[in-house]
Scaffold this motif. Structure first.
Motif, PDB file in Angstrom:
ATOM      1  N   GLU A 171      31.927   8.069  42.193  1.00  0.00           N
ATOM      2  CA  GLU A 171      32.909   9.061  42.677  1.00  0.00           C
ATOM      3  C   GLU A 171      32.646   9.475  44.121  1.00  0.00           C
ATOM      4  O   GLU A 171      31.508   9.764  44.491  1.00  0.00           O
ATOM      5  CB  GLU A 171      32.798  10.288  41.758  1.00  0.00           C
ATOM      6  CG  GLU A 171      34.041  11.133  41.777  1.00  0.00           C
ATOM      7  CD  GLU A 171      33.966  12.259  40.737  1.00  0.00           C
ATOM      8  OE1 GLU A 171      33.717  11.969  39.546  1.00  0.00           O
ATOM      9  OE2 GLU A 171      34.160  13.417  41.137  1.00  0.00           O
ATOM     10  N   LEU A 199      41.545  11.063  41.466  1.00  0.00           N
ATOM     11  CA  LEU A 199      41.295  11.494  40.090  1.00  0.00           C
ATOM     12  C   LEU A 199      42.081  12.742  39.694  1.00  0.00           C
ATOM     13  O   LEU A 199      41.796  13.323  38.649  1.00  0.00           O
ATOM     14  CB  LEU A 199      39.794  11.755  39.895  1.00  0.00           C
ATOM     15  CG  LEU A 199      38.954  10.495  39.699  1.00  0.00           C
ATOM     16  CD1 LEU A 199      37.474  10.838  39.647  1.00  0.00           C
ATOM     17  CD2 LEU A 199      39.364   9.763  38.422  1.00  0.00           C
ATOM     18  N   ARG A 235      37.831   7.912  42.395  1.00  0.00           N
ATOM     19  CA  ARG A 235      36.957   7.026  41.616  1.00  0.00           C
ATOM     20  C   ARG A 235      36.974   5.624  42.222  1.00  0.00           C
ATOM     21  O   ARG A 235      38.042   5.065  42.488  1.00  0.00           O
ATOM     22  CB  ARG A 235      37.405   6.957  40.153  1.00  0.00           C
ATOM     23  CG  ARG A 235      36.391   6.180  39.313  1.00  0.00           C
ATOM     24  CD  ARG A 235      36.890   5.708  37.988  1.00  0.00           C
ATOM     25  NE  ARG A 235      37.167   6.790  37.058  1.00  0.00           N
ATOM     26  CZ  ARG A 235      38.354   7.026  36.517  1.00  0.00           C
ATOM     27  NH1 ARG A 235      39.391   6.276  36.838  1.00  0.00           N
ATOM     28  NH2 ARG A 235      38.524   8.010  35.670  1.00  0.00           N
TER      29      ARG A 235
END
Ligand SMILES: C[S@@+](CC[C@H](N)C(=O)[O-])C[C@H]1O[C@@H](n2cnc3c(N)ncnc32)[C@H](O)[C@@H]1O
Length: 237
Positions: A171, A199, A235
């Protein structure tokens, strides 16, 4: 450390218009002299979890941690993970060391933090591809003038490196309160959409600080000034 090399703290501080900063307090000076060498990222060779922490573990990397509040907060939340933070501004490093040492009265020393007093990209380049679980870029210097846009950390070169160093599913967290930076960052990330998924679950998710995201000093300052703050989690595909 040789002064005037690109990427060294002296050169970076001059470039960013920070002369020497405030003189360090005695306790901070002692931490810079005694604790920093013990938890410093090696200045040469690969930067791996095994080399830094003596074991394989999830690796987190923070670019420009400022006073280190976020890095220390995350490291405290995730004691089994390893944290690498980079910051060229010595006053910031000294403040972070106070958090890491536990001298802030908040608790025990953090054994899972390593610090580089200098340029984050130099260290990032030495991390093996696919080794990072998290990468944090929180309130990067905005460089609002168009002619300085190339100095922004959110640009194609660094973002390509972020993509290379994050593992699939890793991330990238980015936060800013600067509208020019926001616009620029969104355009850059759009160009790298083959590597990153945003995300957010709802369109307005970027308006709220997600859980597990400790507040940084600049964020608190921005809110005090009445600015909106924007939060992005991407992500790595
Ligand atoms: C606006 S401050 C934000 C600090 C902190 N992230 C916060 O939110 O409070 C940006 C920080 O990035 C650091 N910085 C700038 N260029 C950097 C680089 N190449 N590597 C690491 N840190 C850098 C600056 O010294 C500064 O402390």
């Amino acid at each position: 450390m040789t002064a005037n090399k690109p990427g060294d703290p002296t050169t970076l501080n001059r470039l960013y218009g920070r002369a020497k900063g405030k003189a360090l307090r005695t306790g901070q000076q002692a931490l810079v002299e005694e604790l920093l060498p013990r938890i410093a990222v090696p200045t040469e060779g690969p930067v791996t979890a095994e080399r830094l922490f003596g074991r394989p573990c999830s690796l987190h990397f923070e670019i420009g941690f400022g006073g280190g509040e976020h890095m220390a907060g995350r490291a405290d939340m995730l004691p089994d993970h390893g944290f690498i933070g980079c910051e060229p501004f010595v006053n910031g490093v000294a403040q972070a060391l106070v958090h890491v040492s536990g001298d802030n009265g908040a608790g025990a020393p953090l054994g899972n933090v390593r610090i580089h007093h200098g340029d984050a990209l130099e260290v990032l380049a030495r991390i093996p591809d696919g080794a990072l679980s998290f990468l944090y870029l929180l309130h990067p210097d905005p460089w609002p003038k168009a002619r300085h846009a190339k100095r922004r950390m959110m640009n194609d070169g660094p973002v390509r490196m972020f993509a290379a160093k994050l593992k699939p599913g890793g991330e990238l967290r980015f936060g800013t309160d600067h509208p020019i930076y926001l616009r620029h960052a969104l355009m850059v990330m759009q160009r790298h959409r083959a590597q990153f998924d945003w995300l957010g679950e709802k369109p307005a998710d970027f308006l709220q600080r997600p859980g597990g995201w400790p507040e940084t000093r600049y964020e608190a300052k921005a809110r005090k000034q009445g600015h909106e703050v924007w939060y992005f989690r991407y992500r790595r595909r």
